[in-house]
Design a protein around this motif. Sequence first.
Motif, PDB file in Angstrom:
ATOM      1  N   ALA A 210      11.813  -4.826   2.247  1.00  0.00           N
ATOM      2  CA  ALA A 210      11.999  -5.451   0.555  1.00  0.00           C
ATOM      3  C   ALA A 210      10.697  -5.916   0.771  1.00  0.00           C
ATOM      4  CB  ALA A 210      12.394  -6.327   0.279  1.00  0.00           C
ATOM      5  N   ARG A 211       9.605  -5.618  -0.777  1.00  0.00           N
ATOM      6  CA  ARG A 211       8.794  -6.634  -0.824  1.00  0.00           C
ATOM      7  C   ARG A 211       8.170  -7.621  -2.347  1.00  0.00           C
ATOM      8  NH1 ARG A 211       4.498  -4.894  -4.034  1.00  0.00           N
ATOM      9  NH2 ARG A 211       5.795  -7.008  -5.840  1.00  0.00           N
ATOM     10  N   PRO A 212       8.923  -9.221  -1.588  1.00  0.00           N
ATOM     11  CA  PRO A 212       9.029  -9.835  -2.979  1.00  0.00           C
ATOM     12  C   PRO A 212       7.271 -10.639  -2.822  1.00  0.00           C
ATOM     13  CG  PRO A 212      10.049 -10.951  -0.950  1.00  0.00           C
ATOM     14  CD  PRO A 212      10.046  -9.270  -0.563  1.00  0.00           C
ATOM     15  N   ASN A 213       7.360 -11.026  -4.004  1.00  0.00           N
ATOM     16  CA  ASN A 213       5.941 -11.623  -4.653  1.00  0.00           C
ATOM     17  C   ASN A 213       6.417 -12.981  -3.517  1.00  0.00           C
ATOM     18  OD1 ASN A 213       5.969 -10.077  -7.004  1.00  0.00           O
ATOM     19  ND2 ASN A 213       4.400  -9.116  -5.791  1.00  0.00           N
ATOM     20  N   ASN A 214       5.107 -13.575  -3.471  1.00  0.00           N
ATOM     21  CA  ASN A 214       4.783 -15.321  -3.194  1.00  0.00           C
ATOM     22  C   ASN A 214       3.568 -15.717  -3.500  1.00  0.00           C
ATOM     23  OD1 ASN A 214       2.580 -14.330  -1.743  1.00  0.00           O
ATOM     24  ND2 ASN A 214       4.301 -14.727   0.608  1.00  0.00           N
ATOM     25  N   ILE A 215       2.860 -16.851  -3.391  1.00  0.00           N
ATOM     26  CA  ILE A 215       1.867 -16.984  -3.994  1.00  0.00           C
ATOM     27  C   ILE A 215       0.841 -17.851  -2.861  1.00  0.00           C
ATOM     28  CG2 ILE A 215       1.965 -17.646  -6.072  1.00  0.00           C
ATOM     29  CD1 ILE A 215       3.050 -20.148  -5.695  1.00  0.00           C
ATOM     30  N   ASP A 216      -0.318 -17.623  -2.828  1.00  0.00           N
ATOM     31  CA  ASP A 216      -1.429 -18.370  -1.203  1.00  0.00           C
ATOM     32  C   ASP A 216      -1.583 -20.134  -1.430  1.00  0.00           C
ATOM     33  OD1 ASP A 216      -2.111 -18.046  -4.135  1.00  0.00           O
ATOM     34  OD2 ASP A 216      -4.263 -17.412  -3.055  1.00  0.00           O
ATOM     35  N   GLU A 217      -1.925 -20.423  -2.980  1.00  0.00           N
ATOM     36  CA  GLU A 217      -1.502 -22.147  -3.211  1.00  0.00           C
ATOM     37  C   GLU A 217      -0.974 -22.418  -4.035  1.00  0.00           C
ATOM     38  OE1 GLU A 217      -5.991 -22.352  -3.702  1.00  0.00           O
ATOM     39  OE2 GLU A 217      -6.545 -22.183  -1.399  1.00  0.00           O
TER      40      GLU A 217
ATOM     41  N   ALA B 192      12.328  -2.580  -9.261  1.00  0.00           N
ATOM     42  CA  ALA B 192      12.095  -1.091  -8.213  1.00  0.00           C
ATOM     43  C   ALA B 192      12.521  -1.989  -7.651  1.00  0.00           C
ATOM     44  CB  ALA B 192      10.591  -1.062  -8.295  1.00  0.00           C
ATOM     45  N   SER B 193      13.920  -1.248  -6.219  1.00  0.00           N
ATOM     46  CA  SER B 193      14.353  -1.908  -4.952  1.00  0.00           C
ATOM     47  C   SER B 193      13.776  -2.338  -4.144  1.00  0.00           C
ATOM     48  CB  SER B 193      15.112  -1.242  -4.577  1.00  0.00           C
ATOM     49  OG  SER B 193      14.711  -0.150  -3.812  1.00  0.00           O
ATOM     50  N   TYR B 194      11.717  -2.250  -3.815  1.00  0.00           N
ATOM     51  CA  TYR B 194      11.330  -2.696  -3.492  1.00  0.00           C
ATOM     52  C   TYR B 194      10.290  -4.315  -3.807  1.00  0.00           C
ATOM     53  CZ  TYR B 194       7.661  -1.374  -6.003  1.00  0.00           C
ATOM     54  OH  TYR B 194       6.521  -1.147  -6.971  1.00  0.00           O
ATOM     55  N   ARG B 195      11.544  -4.957  -4.568  1.00  0.00           N
ATOM     56  CA  ARG B 195      10.563  -5.827  -5.444  1.00  0.00           C
ATOM     57  C   ARG B 195      11.630  -6.952  -4.514  1.00  0.00           C
ATOM     58  NH1 ARG B 195       6.033  -6.630  -8.751  1.00  0.00           N
ATOM     59  NH2 ARG B 195       5.872  -3.874  -9.942  1.00  0.00           N
ATOM     60  N   ARG B 196      13.082  -6.381  -4.673  1.00  0.00           N
ATOM     61  CA  ARG B 196      13.797  -8.094  -4.139  1.00  0.00           C
ATOM     62  C   ARG B 196      15.013  -7.119  -3.014  1.00  0.00           C
ATOM     63  NH1 ARG B 196      13.851  -5.654  -8.826  1.00  0.00           N
ATOM     64  NH2 ARG B 196      13.165  -7.669  -9.264  1.00  0.00           N
ATOM     65  N   SER B 197      15.624  -7.985  -2.253  1.00  0.00           N
ATOM     66  CA  SER B 197      15.897  -7.563  -0.899  1.00  0.00           C
ATOM     67  C   SER B 197      17.619  -7.946  -1.442  1.00  0.00           C
ATOM     68  CB  SER B 197      16.234  -8.192   0.181  1.00  0.00           C
ATOM     69  OG  SER B 197      16.816  -9.281  -0.149  1.00  0.00           O
TER      70      SER B 197
ATOM     71  N   GLU C 119      16.306  -5.795   7.294  1.00  0.00           N
ATOM     72  CA  GLU C 119      15.977  -6.273   8.431  1.00  0.00           C
ATOM     73  C   GLU C 119      14.115  -6.722   7.996  1.00  0.00           C
ATOM     74  OE1 GLU C 119      17.886  -7.326  11.345  1.00  0.00           O
ATOM     75  OE2 GLU C 119      19.582  -6.628   9.913  1.00  0.00           O
ATOM     76  N   ILE C 120      13.686  -5.593   7.425  1.00  0.00           N
ATOM     77  CA  ILE C 120      12.018  -5.789   7.382  1.00  0.00           C
ATOM     78  C   ILE C 120      11.804  -6.907   5.970  1.00  0.00           C
ATOM     79  CG2 ILE C 120      10.385  -4.555   7.843  1.00  0.00           C
ATOM     80  CD1 ILE C 120      12.017  -2.132   8.943  1.00  0.00           C
ATOM     81  N   ILE C 121      10.992  -7.323   5.754  1.00  0.00           N
ATOM     82  CA  ILE C 121      10.419  -7.912   4.509  1.00  0.00           C
ATOM     83  C   ILE C 121       8.543  -8.074   4.816  1.00  0.00           C
ATOM     84  CG2 ILE C 121      11.022  -9.969   5.141  1.00  0.00           C
ATOM     85  CD1 ILE C 121      11.952 -10.962   2.555  1.00  0.00           C
ATOM     86  N   SER C 122       7.985  -7.900   3.741  1.00  0.00           N
ATOM     87  CA  SER C 122       6.814  -8.836   4.044  1.00  0.00           C
ATOM     88  C   SER C 122       7.405  -8.999   2.298  1.00  0.00           C
ATOM     89  CB  SER C 122       5.558  -7.095   3.647  1.00  0.00           C
ATOM     90  OG  SER C 122       6.656  -5.409   2.338  1.00  0.00           O
ATOM     91  N   TYR C 123       5.806  -9.699   1.728  1.00  0.00           N
ATOM     92  CA  TYR C 123       5.151 -10.169   0.942  1.00  0.00           C
ATOM     93  C   TYR C 123       3.773 -10.453   0.217  1.00  0.00           C
ATOM     94  CZ  TYR C 123       8.845 -13.503   3.049  1.00  0.00           C
ATOM     95  OH  TYR C 123       9.837 -13.994   3.612  1.00  0.00           O
ATOM     96  N   GLN C 124       3.909 -10.307  -0.935  1.00  0.00           N
ATOM     97  CA  GLN C 124       2.872  -9.675  -1.907  1.00  0.00           C
ATOM     98  C   GLN C 124       2.195 -10.981  -2.178  1.00  0.00           C
ATOM     99  OE1 GLN C 124       1.074  -7.348  -1.062  1.00  0.00           O
ATOM    100  NE2 GLN C 124       0.060  -5.965  -2.590  1.00  0.00           N
ATOM    101  N   ASN C 125       0.829 -11.192  -2.642  1.00  0.00           N
ATOM    102  CA  ASN C 125       0.230 -12.235  -3.223  1.00  0.00           C
ATOM    103  C   ASN C 125       0.493 -11.158  -4.712  1.00  0.00           C
ATOM    104  OD1 ASN C 125       0.308 -14.365  -1.021  1.00  0.00           O
ATOM    105  ND2 ASN C 125      -2.064 -13.995  -0.969  1.00  0.00           N
ATOM    106  N   VAL C 126       0.750 -12.732  -5.591  1.00  0.00           N
ATOM    107  CA  VAL C 126       1.648 -12.223  -7.098  1.00  0.00           C
ATOM    108  C   VAL C 126      -0.466 -12.562  -7.946  1.00  0.00           C
ATOM    109  CG1 VAL C 126       3.388 -12.844  -7.734  1.00  0.00           C
ATOM    110  CG2 VAL C 126       1.921 -14.592  -8.351  1.00  0.00           C
ATOM    111  N   ARG C 127      -0.959 -12.535  -8.787  1.00  0.00           N
ATOM    112  CA  ARG C 127      -3.034 -12.428  -9.560  1.00  0.00           C
ATOM    113  C   ARG C 127      -2.496 -13.889  -9.814  1.00  0.00           C
ATOM    114  NH1 ARG C 127      -1.940  -8.512  -7.350  1.00  0.00           N
ATOM    115  NH2 ARG C 127      -4.196  -6.206  -8.012  1.00  0.00           N
TER     116      ARG C 127
END
Length: 370
Positions: free
Chosen positions: A121-128, A149-154, A208-216
């Motif tokens: 999954a590749r949920p979103n997060n924020i930097d600051e 889309a399934s990759y947006r959430r676990s 078992e695998i996860i990564s994160y992408q910063n939102v705009r």
Amino acid sequence: MTISLCVIAYNEEKTLKRLFECISAQNFDKKNTELVFVDSDSSDNTKKLFLDFAEKNREDYLDISVLDNPRRIQSAGWNTAISAASGDVIIRLDAHASVPPDFLSKNAELISEGEYVCGGARPNNIDEPTPWKETLLAAEGSMFGSSIASYRRSGGGKQYVDSLFHAAYRREVFAKAGGFDVSLGRTEDNELHYRIRQNGFRICQSDEIISYQNVRPTLRLMLSQKYGNGKWIGLTVGKCPGCLSLFHFVPFCFVIAVIVCMIMYAVSVFTGLWLLSIPLYALNAAYFAADMLMTAAAIITADRRNATMILLPFIFPLLHIVYGWGTVVGFLCLPSWKKSLDGSAEKEIEQVRLAVKEGGNREKKMSYQV
């Protein structure tokens, strides 16, 4: 097993420090890790930061390369990286992403179990964290604001899906399916994964695998992203309709419904046929109910709540309208765009396939001593 971790960046100097920290913290053996960095003709210090990291860490890794992507477009950057990679497994990671220390090892474990393409999954997060960024995160993290889309959430354990972000590929996959289609923008992942599936490979997503992408970080940038995504949905219909699913066209259908209902309402005003106004009222009522329900869900599930989240009922329709209008524009531009295609993208797909099959285009590399 050796892994080639590929990163493509354009003007990402503000995010690279965090990315380098994530890469350095990986618990997978560094001597079996090749790093392939591609700078897409950045005007900031992105390339310098790549070169500095390579110079300081060159003894720790199997190899570190810093390559140039003068065309700037992301798909061309990925093709450059894939062609140069020499690992048994090739992993792509966006420059504004972050990953836990076991990201590489978890992917390697799944590959060793027999998978050819895998990820999580590749949920979103924020930097600051700020209240406004947390509100944008709530909007993007909601199915109503992004997609199903399934990759947006676990969740779901181990499953086979149509597409993934930050995926790991056995090099045999690219040797058979080829590289990215550089004639596409925003939908190049969809098209590549469609072609991969057409070549007989399955795409495995694991919890078992996860990564994160910063939102705009701003609403303006988020709306610009949605418009571009929507426009490329419209254009991609002209080249690879099979790589798109019905949910990609929901915002388009919504915008068309709004336009049709408004026309009918205008006719009702001028003709007195009040029945023609009912569809607009019905559409507004249905959307308002969904908007309120999904806003409540987004606020309830948010990690942190703040007063700016009361704006979510206004942000959601903006995202939908901008995305849908982008698809309308994409359809309008489709005839002229198709005429501009010259077959060079297909040739590059084949060139990447041959480069991977030959074991990596080592001569194309620019060393960190540039």
